[in-house]
Design a protein around this motif. Structure first.
Motif, PDB file in Angstrom:
ATOM      1  N   ASP A 456       0.854  -1.182   0.000  1.00 16.23           N
ATOM      2  CA  ASP A 456       0.000   0.000   0.000  1.00 16.23           C
ATOM      3  C   ASP A 456       0.891   1.234   0.000  1.00 16.23           C
ATOM      4  OD1 ASP A 456      -1.828   1.995   0.403  1.00 16.23           O
ATOM      5  OD2 ASP A 456      -2.868   1.013   2.072  1.00 16.23           O
ATOM      6  N   VAL A 457       1.010   1.891  -1.128  1.00 14.41           N
ATOM      7  CA  VAL A 457       1.931   3.018  -1.267  1.00 14.41           C
ATOM      8  C   VAL A 457       1.488   4.221  -0.442  1.00 14.41           C
ATOM      9  CG1 VAL A 457       0.829   4.091  -3.269  1.00 14.41           C
ATOM     10  CG2 VAL A 457       3.315   4.264  -2.985  1.00 14.41           C
ATOM     11  N   ASP A 458       0.244   4.247   0.015  1.00 12.11           N
ATOM     12  CA  ASP A 458      -0.245   5.383   0.796  1.00 12.11           C
ATOM     13  C   ASP A 458       0.073   5.258   2.285  1.00 12.11           C
ATOM     14  OD1 ASP A 458      -1.362   6.739  -1.405  1.00 12.11           O
ATOM     15  OD2 ASP A 458      -3.105   5.410  -1.352  1.00 12.11           O
ATOM     16  N   GLN A 459       0.623   4.119   2.689  1.00 13.94           N
ATOM     17  CA  GLN A 459       1.058   3.977   4.073  1.00 13.94           C
ATOM     18  C   GLN A 459       2.367   4.717   4.278  1.00 13.94           C
ATOM     19  OE1 GLN A 459       1.175  -0.032   5.552  1.00 13.94           O
ATOM     20  NE2 GLN A 459      -0.838  -0.541   4.755  1.00 13.94           N
ATOM     21  N   LEU A 460       2.845   4.714   5.531  1.00 18.58           N
ATOM     22  CA  LEU A 460       4.127   5.333   5.840  1.00 18.58           C
ATOM     23  C   LEU A 460       5.236   4.695   5.019  1.00 18.58           C
ATOM     24  CD1 LEU A 460       3.791   5.434   9.719  1.00 18.58           C
ATOM     25  CD2 LEU A 460       3.925   7.435   8.236  1.00 18.58           C
ATOM     26  N   PRO A 461       6.229   5.468   4.612  1.00 20.67           N
ATOM     27  CA  PRO A 461       7.367   4.869   3.903  1.00 20.67           C
ATOM     28  C   PRO A 461       8.244   4.077   4.859  1.00 20.67           C
ATOM     29  CG  PRO A 461       7.766   7.197   4.312  1.00 20.67           C
ATOM     30  CD  PRO A 461       6.358   6.923   4.768  1.00 20.67           C
ATOM     31  N   SER A 462       9.242   3.427   4.317  1.00 27.04           N
ATOM     32  CA  SER A 462      10.134   2.584   5.121  1.00 27.04           C
ATOM     33  C   SER A 462      10.817   3.400   6.214  1.00 27.04           C
ATOM     34  CB  SER A 462      11.202   1.955   4.224  1.00 27.04           C
ATOM     35  OG  SER A 462      11.971   2.971   3.586  1.00 27.04           O
ATOM     36  N   VAL A 463      11.151   2.726   7.308  1.00 28.01           N
ATOM     37  CA  VAL A 463      11.898   3.376   8.379  1.00 28.01           C
ATOM     38  C   VAL A 463      13.313   3.690   7.904  1.00 28.01           C
ATOM     39  CG1 VAL A 463      12.833   3.068  10.704  1.00 28.01           C
ATOM     40  CG2 VAL A 463      10.522   2.272  10.182  1.00 28.01           C
ATOM     41  N   GLY A 464      13.897   2.790   7.116  1.00 26.37           N
ATOM     42  CA  GLY A 464      15.240   2.983   6.584  1.00 26.37           C
ATOM     43  C   GLY A 464      15.246   3.908   5.389  1.00 26.37           C
ATOM     44  N   PRO A 465      16.423   4.146   4.800  1.00 27.02           N
ATOM     45  CA  PRO A 465      16.562   5.139   3.726  1.00 27.02           C
ATOM     46  C   PRO A 465      15.808   4.781   2.459  1.00 27.02           C
ATOM     47  CG  PRO A 465      18.603   3.903   4.016  1.00 27.02           C
ATOM     48  CD  PRO A 465      17.714   3.528   5.151  1.00 27.02           C
ATOM     49  N   GLY A 466      15.290   5.822   1.799  1.00 26.36           N
ATOM     50  CA  GLY A 466      14.629   5.656   0.509  1.00 26.36           C
ATOM     51  C   GLY A 466      13.118   5.633   0.604  1.00 26.36           C
ATOM     52  N   MET A 467      12.478   5.775  -0.561  1.00 24.09           N
ATOM     53  CA  MET A 467      11.027   5.593  -0.719  1.00 24.09           C
ATOM     54  C   MET A 467      10.857   4.692  -1.935  1.00 24.09           C
ATOM     55  SD  MET A 467       9.757   9.503   0.009  1.00 24.09           S
ATOM     56  CE  MET A 467       8.037   9.103   0.270  1.00 24.09           C
ATOM     57  N   VAL A 468      11.287   3.464  -1.808  1.00 24.56           N
ATOM     58  CA  VAL A 468      11.484   2.591  -2.961  1.00 24.56           C
ATOM     59  C   VAL A 468      10.180   2.338  -3.709  1.00 24.56           C
ATOM     60  CG1 VAL A 468      12.280   0.340  -3.741  1.00 24.56           C
ATOM     61  CG2 VAL A 468      13.498   1.515  -1.907  1.00 24.56           C
ATOM     62  N   LEU A 469       9.145   1.919  -3.004  1.00 25.28           N
ATOM     63  CA  LEU A 469       7.888   1.586  -3.687  1.00 25.28           C
ATOM     64  C   LEU A 469       7.324   2.817  -4.394  1.00 25.28           C
ATOM     65  CD1 LEU A 469       5.714  -0.527  -4.300  1.00 25.28           C
ATOM     66  CD2 LEU A 469       4.544   0.186  -2.197  1.00 25.28           C
ATOM     67  N   ARG A 470       7.298   3.949  -3.713  1.00 26.22           N
ATOM     68  CA  ARG A 470       6.756   5.170  -4.325  1.00 26.22           C
ATOM     69  C   ARG A 470       7.560   5.561  -5.561  1.00 26.22           C
ATOM     70  NH1 ARG A 470       3.234   8.935  -2.979  1.00 26.22           N
ATOM     71  NH2 ARG A 470       2.906   7.982  -0.940  1.00 26.22           N
ATOM     72  N   HIS A 471       8.876   5.487  -5.490  1.00 28.26           N
ATOM     73  CA  HIS A 471       9.700   5.898  -6.623  1.00 28.26           C
ATOM     74  C   HIS A 471       9.604   4.913  -7.791  1.00 28.26           C
ATOM     75  CE1 HIS A 471      12.343   8.703  -3.957  1.00 28.26           C
ATOM     76  NE2 HIS A 471      11.212   9.262  -4.326  1.00 28.26           N
ATOM     77  N   LEU A 472       9.452   3.632  -7.483  1.00 26.01           N
ATOM     78  CA  LEU A 472       9.237   2.667  -8.568  1.00 26.01           C
ATOM     79  C   LEU A 472       7.931   2.967  -9.302  1.00 26.01           C
ATOM     80  CD1 LEU A 472      10.347  -0.680  -6.881  1.00 26.01           C
ATOM     81  CD2 LEU A 472      11.504   0.480  -8.767  1.00 26.01           C
ATOM     82  N   ILE A 473       6.889   3.316  -8.548  1.00 22.92           N
ATOM     83  CA  ILE A 473       5.597   3.638  -9.162  1.00 22.92           C
ATOM     84  C   ILE A 473       5.695   4.940  -9.957  1.00 22.92           C
ATOM     85  CG2 ILE A 473       3.218   4.332  -8.653  1.00 22.92           C
ATOM     86  CD1 ILE A 473       3.299   2.369  -6.275  1.00 22.92           C
TER      87      ILE A 473
END
Length: 738
Positions: A456-473
């Motif tokens: 679910d891309v609308d949830q909080l992003p990962s705790v660690g570095p990056g926004m991988v799912l959002r950027h892939l989309i």
């Protein structure tokens, strides 16, 4: 009556420490009962020490004071301890629990047999210990090893304490550097900030100053730069602008920019930091993160440019067969997604709760397994992996276990040279996957395999570095299916409908609901009222109304750590209400928590040696003062922690919403108040609501909920992944952009 402390001259006091009533490892503050010649009863002595054990000989310089609560005490300004020399002292010393495996009974046997020589025998002639009843070769080796370890740890404690630093991390320092601990720290104290969990730059900097590292040295400036970038990764950044790095390092070090700039150029020249201009912004990267971005972008492009290698199949027949086998019809949007999944080498499947992601994944897996396609399923957390296995009927594991993490190192056995054995890899809860972990996954993916990312891309992003799912989309490079239709059976759940309303920017209906409803809002204005109501809900009302266990089934989720409605304060209150201390119950006080059997705890960092990972929730089974160990059960597995390793865990009656990512709980209770305004965001509340399976209760201020729902601003994370993915890329037909 003693002379008042303001005018009385210092006095000296010596005696045998009968009991350590209290000792705080963070501050070194101790309350001791000391047997002093000429006094029938032990005297109370308070003061600071790096370490202390019953049986040691205490020398104290200080003054007598009358404490209102505890009466007459000797307040020591200088306290020193030396090993005991009498039989009574040695017996107390050994039996105090300082040496693992030796309790009062074994200590008495050892002293009875060897007398005052027992400490020398343990150190230099341990084989003789086997002459004592109850000590065989195994226990003898353990006693000798524990004694040697304890000596080094005490040396570290004395070294740290002499430089004004708390000694609670001494065990972890010893486990990291071993016998070379003091020499390593003395040579470069800044290694502590990098290598030891819980020791920050300021602590390492304090030691460095005390051992003579100049304030304006390049070593110190380099360490400050590293610290700024490492701290940034904790906030989700993969890089920082040059100006930010120089500015933040200058503030941290209290140095002029030329020295910091020289250190930065030195680090860039040595390849220890990397500089790159992306989207007209000059960024500084840690090398491993820049490399991870480049490798992810290259591998994703390869995947998206190739067709899947599945066996030939008629998609329409496969669709009909699957619906007949499962007895579940797929909606038109799901049918289209089904076709795309079987014709794409890489696919992202996203959407909120109740939109049929699970049904669709099951349909895809049903067809592919029937075609003998080898499928592997994984998720970032143990709870998410367990849920994936339950919903698919197939085996699933955490990503770390899938990649076969090496105990003690954090590296993985699975990579390009030893890829996974699969034709399709399915990863659930992908919004939680950070940049380094996604890179490891892609490196381990076999050349011919396909990849399905669900989340679910609308949830909080990962705790660690990056926004991988959002950027892939957002890249438009990867085929994306976003399911939006909430299906009829899910639409009956207020949890699901309210979650979607929040995600769309609407405050859900907050009017009182029937008791059997699965979503409730309880309005309270004062923080104290909110906390009191929350305690009653967790302790009695929800267990009685829904037949749930207050500790196991109900999870309090907080927007923040701090404040009266933060994780720390609520944990202390919930611990007393749900697991009150019983007489004679063993308790260990470490790193700001008092742990006792029955406590609910959470792992706060990845421990590759124990194979326990950040976010895993367990329950304390036993506290063993003799072995100085705590046994924690995670699902069906018991894991042993030394007392000095308890900085890896915290109480978990209440946890942050961030830590709850990837997990589902039967019931969730969330406190909301304006005191949390800094963190009140739409994706935070949305994530919290979607963690509840049977019941979600929000307790607090309507104004705070309204602020969170309206606040859809996401904090920018500096990363080059999206730029690398979109460089000279033409979006695929039918791909969605956000």
């Amino acid at each position: 009556m003693p002379t008042p402390p303001s005018t009385a001259p210092p006095e000296n006091l010596t005696g045998l420490i009968e009991r350590v009533t209290f000792f705080n490892e963070e501050t070194g503050f101790a309350v001791l009962k000391v047997k002093v010649r000429g006094h029938r009863e032990p005297l109370a002595v308070v003061g600071s020490l790096p370490s202390v054990s019953a049986g040691e000989w205490l020398t104290a310089e200080g003054r007598w004071v009358q404490d209102r609560e505890f009466g007459m005490q000797f307040r020591g300004e200088r306290l020193t301890c030396t090993p005991p020399t009498t039989k009574a002292g040695i017996e107390k010393y050994l039996g105090s629990g300082m040496v693992k495996g030796v309790g009062p009974v074994i200590a008495k046997k050892l002293v009875d047999h060897f007398g005052e020589a027992v400490l020398d025998i343990i150190e230099t002639a341990s084989a003789k210990l086997e002459r004592v009843d109850g000590i065989g070769p195994k226990r003898r080796h353990r006693i000798k090893a524990a004694w040697a370890e304890q000596k080094v740890i005490r040396e570290i404690m004395l070294f740290l304490h002499s430089h004004g630093v708390s000694t609670s991390r001494a065990v972890r320092i010893y486990k990291t550097y071993g016998q070379e601990s003091v020499e390593t720290v003395r040579a470069n104290p800044y290694t502590l900030a990098k290598d030891i969990h819980g020791i920050g730059f300021k602590t390492a900097d304090q030691i460095a100053r005390n051992v003579g590292v100049p304030v304006d040295s390049l070593i110190r400036a380099r360490a400050g730069l590293d610290h700024v970038l490492l701290e940034a990764t904790g906030e989700g950044h993969c890089a920082l602008p040059v100006e930010t790095v120089l500015d933040e390092a200058g503030k941290l070090l209290l140095l002029q920019e030329p020295i910091v700039a020289t250190a930065l150029n030195q680090a860039l020249g040595a390849g220890q930091l990397l500089r790159e201009t992306l989207e007209e912004q000059d960024l500084i990267f840690l090398p491993n993160l820049k490399r991870a971005e480049e490798q992810i972008a290259a591998r994703v492009r390869q995947l998206c440019a190739a067709p899947p290698t599945y066996p030939p199949m008629d998609l329409e027949k496969a669709l009909v067969w699957c619906q007949e086998k499962t007895g579940q019809g797929l909606a038109p949007s799901q049918q289209e997604a089904f076709r795309r999944a079987l014709t794409s080498r890489m696919l992202i499947l996203t959407g909120g709760p109740g939109v049929g992601k699970t049904t669709l994944v099951n349909a895809i897996l049903r067809v592919l397994t029937a075609k003998k396609v080898r499928c592997l399923l994984s998720a970032p957390t143990g709870r998410a992996a367990k849920r994936l296995a339950e919903t698919t009927g197939l085996d699933a594991c955490t990503i770390h276990r899938l990649l076969e993490v090496k105990p003690g190192t954090g590296s993985f056995l699975r990579n390009e040279g030893a890829p996974l054995d699969c034709d399709l890899l399915v990863v659930d809860e992908t919004s939680m996957v950070d940049l380094p972990l996604m890179n490891h996954l892609l490196r381990a993916l076999p050349p011919q395999a396909s990849l399905l990312l669900a989340g679910d891309v609308d949830q909080l992003p990962s705790v660690g570095p990056g926004m991988v799912l959002r950027h892939l989309i957002e890249s438009g490079l990867v085929p994306v299916v976003r399911l939006t239709e909430v299906f009829r059976q899910a639409a009956h759940s207020r949890i699901i409908t309210c979650a979607h309303q929040v995600n769309e920017g609407h405050v859900p209906d907050l009017t009182p609901q029937p008791a059997q409803s699965d979503f409730h809002f309880i309005g309270r204005e004062e923080p104290e009222q909110i906390a009191d109501t929350l305690i009653r809900l967790v302790k009695t009302r929800i267990p009685q109304g829904f037949g749930l266990d207050a500790t196991q089934d109900i999870q309090v989720l907080c927007p923040m750590n701090r404040g009266s409605l933060g994780v720390r304060e609520l944990n202390l209150r919930l611990q007393e209400e749900l697991n009150p201390l019983r007489p004679d119950q063993p308790v260990v006080e470490k790193f700001g928590w008092r742990f006792r059997p029955g406590d609910k705890v959470i792992q706060t960092e990845n421990d590759y040696q124990k194979e326990v990972f950040n976010g895993d929730i367990g329950r304390i089974e036993r506290v063993d003062p003799v072995e100085r160990e705590v046994v924690i059960r995670f699902d069906r597995r018991e894991v042993v922690y030394d007392y000095g390793e308890l900085d890896e865990v915290a109480l978990a009656y209440a946890i942050t919403i961030h830590r709850a990512q990837g997990s589902e709980f039967p019931a969730v209770v969330i406190p909301l108040a304006m005191q949390q305004y800094l963190l009140l965001q739409r994706n935070l509340i949305y994530t919290g609501i979607t963690r509840g399976r049977r019941l979600v209760v929000l307790v607090g201020q309507r104004k705070a909920l309204g602020m969170a729902v309206r606040n859809n601003r996401t904090v920018r994370r500096f990363s080059g992944l999206l730029t690398r993915l979109t460089a000279e890329v033409t979006p695929q037909a039918g791909c969605s952009r956000r």
